[in-house]
Design an enzyme around this catalytic site. Structure first.
Site: not given
Ligand code: PLP
Length: 402
Positions: A251, A215, A133
């Site tokens: 998500k 993560d 990411w």
């Molecule tokens: N980590 C991964 C692998 C992700 O794909 C995402 C979002 O796409 C996030 C963390 C963080 O998402 P958010 O801050 O929107 O919860």
């Protein structure tokens, strides 16, 4: 002269620039495969029916107010989120060695975890997969790590996990390095280690005295099964690892802009956990003081009520199943068209994203000729596909590859 004269403009953020370009495109058959969010069969964002229902209950509940939450957030939320991650029968929970902290979504959890590990625990080097990411790097450098490095993960030749490369790179990492591991539905590749591969990864992490930071942005959303998607984290905890895990509820609850996240900390004893928690409290107090309530209360209500919990599980299954069916539909069409190459990876990969293996030229060709938008890496969001555009997209990919 302005106080910020002389400051250069930073580089654009690819995913947002792509959405902007898509929005201004007037072609009627345009397709956006670049977004990082769920879309329905009608290409629309989806507010989960269970979320709407809880929000209506909350709106009618006169006992709720807008007082500040504690620094570590809503306990009903963080306890339920931690239990969802570790499982009801987790040994760490039973021993009081695990705790959850409400954070500003997954990114906020990563930032708090990063600051704690770098500034409080003195860790200097952090690794994530190549690719990963794209925000890991920025978050972790801003959190105070001196070095951000990558371990090999994706093998373009087989379009699957480069386990050998990954283990070699982990073995070569300096002791005490922090290793970011995607708990499930690896973003962007959609490739996860098998249970046996996780065992081998865990062995190297233990042997080389590395520290696992999970993560977890897609629990339940990936396979439709919360327990299956938590396998890796639970097996590390069962094997006695200390770890942190950054959970996002963007998500799996469709709560993207509500910024609902949880940082789970698992330690070797109750005593060290108390000290860690007091330091994290100070970090958060100095960063944003305390988190917002709304989204966390929605999630807490769903996780703590058996009927609503069941309704939510149906929702995540609906999303996971739609994604799985789009994977099958795309692969089937590419095979039918005789598109050169092996397309098994489309259905072997898991979660919202697929690393198609399309190169930069092919990605550009698809955008210029067909108004199909995707990241330069060839990553596509399966939710951008619908039964109505599958033929169009498959035909375009076939043309781009030929
Ligand atoms: N980590 C991964 C692998 C992700 O794909 C995402 C979002 O796409 C996030 C963390 C963080 O998402 P958010 O801050 O929107 O919860």
């Amino acid at each position: 002269m302005s106080f910020c004269a002389g400051i250069q403009a930073g580089p654009p953020i690819e995913v947002f620039a792509l959405t902007q370009a898509f929005t201004t495109d007037t072609f009627d058959k345009k397709v956006n495969l670049g977004v990082g969010a769920y879309r329905t069969e009608e290409s629309k964002p989806w507010v989960l029916p269970v979320v709407r229902k809880i929000e209506q209950l909350m709106a009618a509940d006169q006992s709720l107010n807008k007082e500040y939450l504690p620094v570590l957030g809503l306990a009903a939320f963080s306890q339920a989120a931690t239990k969802m991650l570790l499982g009801d029968d987790s040994p760490a929970l039973a021993d009081g060695r695990a705790v959850g902290i409400q954070t500003l979504s997954g990114t906020g959890a990563l930032r708090v975890a990063g600051e704690f590990l770098a500034r409080t625990c003195g860790r200097t080097t952090i690794y994530s997969s190549e690719p990963t990411w794209e925000n890991h790097r920025l978050v972790m450098l801003n959190a105070g790590f001196q070095e951000y490095k990558s371990y090999r993960y994706w093998d373009p030749a087989t379009r699957s996990l480069d386990l050998k490369g990954m283990l070699e790179d982990l073995r070569a990492a300096p002791e005490r390095s922090v290793i970011i591991l995607h708990a499930c539905a690896h973003n962007p590749t959609g490739v996860d280690p098998t249970p046996d591969q996780w065992k081998q990864i865990a062995e190297v992490i233990r042997e080389k005295n590395l520290f696992p930071l999970f993560d977890s942005a897609y629990q339940g959303f990936a396979s439709g099964d919360l327990d299956k998607d938590a396998f890796a984290v639970r097996s590390f905890v069962k094997d006695g690892f200390e770890l942190v895990c950054c959970q996002s509820f963007a998500k799996n609850f469709g709560l993207y802009n509500e910024r609902v996240g949880n940082l789970t900390v698992v330690t070797s004893s109750k005593e060290v956990l108390a000290n860690a928690l007091s330091q994290i409290t100070l970090l958060i107090r100095g960063m944003y003081s305390n988190p917002p309530q709304h989204g966390a209360r929605v999630v807490a209500t769903a996780l703590n009520d058996p009927t609503l919990y069941q309704e939510w599980r149906v929702c995540i299954k609906t999303m996971a199943d739609r994604i799985i069916s789009m994977r099958a539909g795309l692969k089937e069409r590419l095979i039918k068209l005789g598109t050169p190459g092996n397309w098994d990876h489309i259905t072997n990969q898991i979660g919202m994203f697929s690393y198609t293996g399309l190169n930069v030229e092919q990605v550009e060709y698809l955008r210029n000729e067909y108004h199909i938008y995707m990241l330069k890496s060839g990553r596509i969001n399966m939710c951008g596909l619908t039964n109505a555009n599958l033929d169009y997209v498959a035909g375009a990919i076939n043309d781009a590859v030929n």
